[in-house]
Scaffold this motif. Structure first.
Motif, PDB file in Angstrom:
ATOM      1  N   ASN A 199       0.865  -1.182   0.000  1.00 10.77           N
ATOM      2  CA  ASN A 199       0.000   0.000   0.000  1.00 10.77           C
ATOM      3  C   ASN A 199       0.906   1.237   0.000  1.00 10.77           C
ATOM      4  N   LYS A 200       1.195   1.722  -1.198  1.00 14.28           N
ATOM      5  CA  LYS A 200       2.248   2.743  -1.349  1.00 14.28           C
ATOM      6  C   LYS A 200       2.052   3.965  -0.459  1.00 14.28           C
ATOM      7  N   LYS A 201       0.779   4.396  -0.351  1.00 14.39           N
ATOM      8  CA  LYS A 201       0.505   5.615   0.421  1.00 14.39           C
ATOM      9  C   LYS A 201       0.815   5.406   1.905  1.00 14.39           C
ATOM     10  N   GLU A 202       0.321   4.270   2.418  1.00 15.80           N
ATOM     11  CA  GLU A 202       0.545   3.971   3.839  1.00 15.80           C
ATOM     12  C   GLU A 202       2.031   3.759   4.126  1.00 15.80           C
ATOM     13  N   TRP A 203       2.685   3.059   3.194  1.00 15.69           N
ATOM     14  CA  TRP A 203       4.105   2.762   3.401  1.00 15.69           C
ATOM     15  C   TRP A 203       4.929   4.056   3.420  1.00 15.69           C
ATOM     16  N   ALA A 204       4.566   4.981   2.525  1.00 18.24           N
ATOM     17  CA  ALA A 204       5.306   6.254   2.480  1.00 18.24           C
ATOM     18  C   ALA A 204       5.226   6.947   3.833  1.00 18.24           C
ATOM     19  N   LYS A 205       4.067   6.798   4.492  1.00 17.87           N
ATOM     20  CA  LYS A 205       3.886   7.479   5.786  1.00 17.87           C
ATOM     21  C   LYS A 205       4.776   6.865   6.859  1.00 17.87           C
ATOM     22  N   ILE A 206       4.756   5.544   6.961  1.00 10.84           N
ATOM     23  CA  ILE A 206       5.554   4.918   8.043  1.00 10.84           C
ATOM     24  C   ILE A 206       7.045   5.099   7.765  1.00 10.84           C
ATOM     25  N   ARG A 207       7.408   5.020   6.491  1.00  9.66           N
ATOM     26  CA  ARG A 207       8.815   5.200   6.120  1.00  9.66           C
ATOM     27  C   ARG A 207       9.278   6.620   6.472  1.00  9.66           C
ATOM     28  N   TYR A 208       8.398   7.574   6.241  1.00  8.69           N
ATOM     29  CA  TYR A 208       8.734   8.958   6.565  1.00  8.69           C
ATOM     30  C   TYR A 208       8.928   9.124   8.074  1.00  8.69           C
ATOM     31  N   ARG A 209       8.004   8.533   8.832  1.00  5.04           N
ATOM     32  CA  ARG A 209       8.110   8.665  10.293  1.00  5.04           C
ATOM     33  C   ARG A 209       9.375   7.983  10.828  1.00  5.04           C
ATOM     34  N   ALA A 210       9.755   6.865  10.201  1.00  7.14           N
ATOM     35  CA  ALA A 210      11.019   6.219  10.604  1.00  7.14           C
ATOM     36  C   ALA A 210      12.178   7.175  10.313  1.00  7.14           C
ATOM     37  N   ALA A 211      12.142   7.768   9.119  1.00  5.81           N
ATOM     38  CA  ALA A 211      13.273   8.617   8.689  1.00  5.81           C
ATOM     39  C   ALA A 211      13.439   9.857   9.555  1.00  5.81           C
ATOM     40  N   ILE A 212      12.335  10.357  10.113  1.00  3.59           N
ATOM     41  CA  ILE A 212      12.477  11.590  10.912  1.00  3.59           C
ATOM     42  C   ILE A 212      12.583  11.311  12.423  1.00  3.59           C
ATOM     43  N   SER A 213      12.652  10.048  12.812  1.00  2.00           N
ATOM     44  CA  SER A 213      12.815   9.748  14.253  1.00  2.00           C
ATOM     45  C   SER A 213      14.102  10.415  14.744  1.00  2.00           C
ATOM     46  N   ASP A 214      14.033  10.971  15.933  1.00  2.00           N
ATOM     47  CA  ASP A 214      15.216  11.673  16.457  1.00  2.00           C
ATOM     48  C   ASP A 214      16.069  10.723  17.301  1.00  2.00           C
ATOM     49  N   PHE A 215      17.174  10.281  16.737  1.00  2.00           N
ATOM     50  CA  PHE A 215      18.093   9.420  17.496  1.00  2.00           C
ATOM     51  C   PHE A 215      19.415  10.140  17.771  1.00  2.00           C
ATOM     52  N   SER A 216      19.376  11.456  17.710  1.00  2.00           N
ATOM     53  CA  SER A 216      20.596  12.211  18.005  1.00  2.00           C
ATOM     54  C   SER A 216      20.906  12.060  19.497  1.00  2.00           C
ATOM     55  N   TRP A 217      22.069  12.531  19.906  1.00  2.00           N
ATOM     56  CA  TRP A 217      22.446  12.433  21.316  1.00  2.00           C
ATOM     57  C   TRP A 217      21.792  13.519  22.175  1.00  2.00           C
ATOM     58  N   ASN A 218      21.096  14.467  21.529  1.00  2.00           N
ATOM     59  CA  ASN A 218      20.607  15.629  22.288  1.00  2.00           C
ATOM     60  C   ASN A 218      19.958  15.265  23.614  1.00  2.00           C
ATOM     61  N   LYS A 219      18.974  14.366  23.534  1.00  2.00           N
ATOM     62  CA  LYS A 219      18.211  14.050  24.739  1.00  2.00           C
ATOM     63  C   LYS A 219      19.071  13.237  25.723  1.00  2.00           C
ATOM     64  N   SER A 220      19.763  12.215  25.214  1.00  2.00           N
ATOM     65  CA  SER A 220      20.502  11.327  26.115  1.00  2.00           C
ATOM     66  C   SER A 220      21.702  12.017  26.738  1.00  2.00           C
ATOM     67  N   ALA A 221      22.348  12.910  25.992  1.00  2.00           N
ATOM     68  CA  ALA A 221      23.499  13.619  26.570  1.00  2.00           C
ATOM     69  C   ALA A 221      23.013  14.434  27.768  1.00  2.00           C
ATOM     70  N   LYS A 222      21.797  14.970  27.669  1.00  2.00           N
ATOM     71  CA  LYS A 222      21.218  15.729  28.806  1.00  2.00           C
ATOM     72  C   LYS A 222      21.020  14.811  30.012  1.00  2.00           C
ATOM     73  N   GLU A 223      20.603  13.569  29.739  1.00  2.00           N
ATOM     74  CA  GLU A 223      20.395  12.642  30.852  1.00  2.00           C
ATOM     75  C   GLU A 223      21.720  12.283  31.528  1.00  2.00           C
ATOM     76  N   TYR A 224      22.771  12.124  30.739  1.00  2.00           N
ATOM     77  CA  TYR A 224      24.090  11.879  31.346  1.00  2.00           C
ATOM     78  C   TYR A 224      24.531  13.099  32.146  1.00  2.00           C
ATOM     79  N   GLU A 225      24.264  14.267  31.562  1.00  2.00           N
ATOM     80  CA  GLU A 225      24.634  15.503  32.246  1.00  2.00           C
ATOM     81  C   GLU A 225      23.968  15.547  33.624  1.00  2.00           C
ATOM     82  N   ALA A 226      22.675  15.240  33.649  1.00  2.00           N
ATOM     83  CA  ALA A 226      21.943  15.258  34.925  1.00  2.00           C
ATOM     84  C   ALA A 226      22.510  14.218  35.886  1.00  2.00           C
ATOM     85  N   LEU A 227      22.863  13.073  35.353  1.00  2.00           N
ATOM     86  CA  LEU A 227      23.406  12.017  36.209  1.00  2.00           C
ATOM     87  C   LEU A 227      24.762  12.426  36.791  1.00  2.00           C
TER      88      LEU A 227
END
Ligand code: GLC
Length: 522
Positions: A488-516
């Motif tokens: 289902n090309k339309k549906e697949w494009a949506k999930i693929r897009y959401r995967a591609a824009i997931s934020d896996f940068s260190w921004n959030k986790s580096a803050k957690e280490y900082e707090a620790l």
């Protein structure tokens, strides 16, 4: 001795001698800063005076870009850099100077001197080199007797090698005049650094305020040895035996957990799981007893290094908003791997060590059923003979559907991440896992088992597919669901897009280490 001497092919081999420092440490490192890739987003930098920065020392057995056998190296390389970028930390990293460290870097290291490290009856040469990269100073511990060998691990004397390394970490502190506020030790190879700190060194004035954080990247490898060698190899005597003793053996990971102010692991879910015998490889009572000081912080990845828009390994570049390049990546990948060039047949890929805890028994059980559908399967990795030969044989029997690449290949891995549609990672246990995040960065939708960091990073129908029980047909059901959605090309494009824009940068986790870290310094 000249402080800028470059490391050369031949250097002093390990030798014994008197405990003298033969060169003064450089006041500041003279190593040049390596060119860094253009950052996707500017790092948030706060102005903290250099003398007010919190001093953090990472102690680990590998770090990118110098040497890597697994995910640990990437975390050391990218987390240290992310912390330095905040502008709040003076981050330094220390690893052994293996002969396999890439020559392009090795040639640029600065020799800053040598000392002798005393451990039980041994007195070993220890050269110290440094290199600065992206605001992080890396130190390399040189001793050719221990580290001039191919690879990083797997030697009969690994215990002794990493005992020397850990002791050297503490000995170089006065030499460098650098006493960290937090010594952050990673995995069993660095466990003794935390143990020596709390047994031998913390009574000395300069060491007394150093806190230690121990991070478990994989609880399967604990550094277990016979108690017979406790004093002769590890220099640990009677009154401290109880710290490292576990089930009638030495267990270095157990010792580091006991002595450290805090310990952590690389995802919140895994932090929970290791309290349970199913995941803990025997350490669950220790984890439960110490759980008051346990944290789970999800790893990030280097999102500038894994960037489909800029990655020069790809057949074509693309972005989340314009995926036309991804179709080129797929077509060229099929061509390269001798698979039929079918744009509408989903490619399911696995890039993994071929070992059982990666879920390969599930795959070998049902993959032939899955291959009855119109799919292609691409495998990349090495590991246990039984799985290597299974996939070779599968590729021989299904030449139009299966490509088995039994090798390590960084370039090919990026071509596979970018050219596939679905990424399969059905691990039995997974402390964090980086591949599912990398797959997302290349708009390839992951199917994962809900364990450890896979559970924490991939959410069903948001950026991937998941299944809960370690069951081959549960996995097959989800594979079939993904293959159906792919049509289902339309549906697949949506999930693929959401995967591609997931934020896996260190921004959030580096803050957690900082707090620790800050919590530990209170
Ligand atoms: C280990 C774990 C993996 C994790 C990596 C980095 O290799 O097995 O799950 O992502 O360490 O923390």
């Amino acid at each position: 001795m000249a402080e800028t001497t470059k490391i050369t092919a031949k250097k002093t081999a390990a030798k014994t001698g008197t405990a003298k420092i033969t060169a003064k440490p450089a006041a500041k490192t003279t190593a040049k800063t390596a060119a860094k890739p253009a950052a996707a987003k500017p790092a948030k930098k706060v102005e903290v005076k250099p003398e007010d920065k919190k001093k953090i020392l990472f102690v680990a057995s590998e770090a990118t870009p110098f040497i890597q056998t697994g995910g640990l190296a990437e975390v050391i390389g990218s987390l240290s850099c992310a912390l330095a970028k905040t502008g709040k930390f003076d981050v330094r990293v220390v690893i052994p100077l293996y002969s396999d460290i890439k020559k392009e870097y090795r040639d640029k290291f600065t020799y800053i001197g040598n000392l002798y490290v005393h451990l039980a009856w041994r007195n070993q040469y220890c050269g110290v080199f440094s290199y600065e990269k992206d605001g992080v100073i890396f130190y390399f511990i040189d001793n050719e007797f221990y580290f001039k060998r191919p690879g990083c691990y797997g030697y009969f004397d690994d215990g002794e090698r990493f005992a020397f390394f850990s002791r050297a970490v503490l000995e170089i502190m006065p030499f460098l005049n650098f006493y960290p506020e937090v010594m952050h030790c990673h995995d069993w190879q660095a466990a003794l650094a935390a143990i020596y700190l709390k047994t031998n060194y913390c009574f000395r004035q300069e060491y007394q305020f150093i806190r230690s954080l121990f991070t478990i990247h994989n609880i399967e490898y604990q550094g277990q040895y016979s108690l017979d060698i406790l004093s002769s190899l590890f220099d640990i005597y009677g009154k401290y035996q109880y710290l490292v003793e576990y089930n009638n053996s030495i267990n270095l990971m157990k010792g580091a957990i006991e002595v450290s102010e805090r310990f952590s692991t690389v995802s919140p879910k895994y932090a929970d799981e290791i309290k349970d015998a199913y995941y803990a490889h025997g350490l669950d009572p220790i984890i439960r007893n110490n759980s008051f000081k346990l944290r789970g912080i999800l790893n990030g990845i280097d999102d500038t290094g894994y960037n489909s828009e800029l990655d020069s390994h790809l057949f074509a570049n693309f972005t989340a908003d314009d995926m036309s390049g991804k179709a080129v990546c797929k077509k060229e990948l099929q061509k390269m791997l001798n698979l039929p060039e079918k744009p509408d047949t989903p490619i399911i890929s696995m890039i993994s060590r071929l070992v059982s805890h990666k879920g390969l028994d599930l795959v070998t059980n049902v993959i032939e059923e899955a291959l009855q559908d119109d799919i292609q399967l691409v495998i990349l990795g090495t590991g246990d003979y039984q799985y290597e030969s299974f996939f070779r044989d599968l590729a021989r029997r299904y030449p139009d559907k299966v490509s088995a690449n039994i090798q390590f290949n960084g370039d090919l891995s990026r071509k596979i991440y970018s050219g596939s549609d679905i990424f399969l990672m059905p691990s039995k246990s997974e402390p964090c896992g980086l591949s599912q995040m990398i797959a997302c960065r290349y708009a390839t939708v992951p199917i994962v088992r809900e364990t450890g960091g896979l559970y924490d990073s991939i959410k069903p129908l948001e950026n991937g597919y998941t299944f809960a029980n370690y069951n081959a047909h549960d996995m097959l059901y989800v594979i079939r669901k993904a293959v159906e959605d792919y049509k289902n090309k339309k549906e697949w494009a949506k999930i693929r897009y959401r995967a591609a824009i997931s934020d896996f940068s260190w921004n959030k986790s580096a803050k957690e280490y900082e707090a620790l870290y800050l919590e530990m310094l209170k």
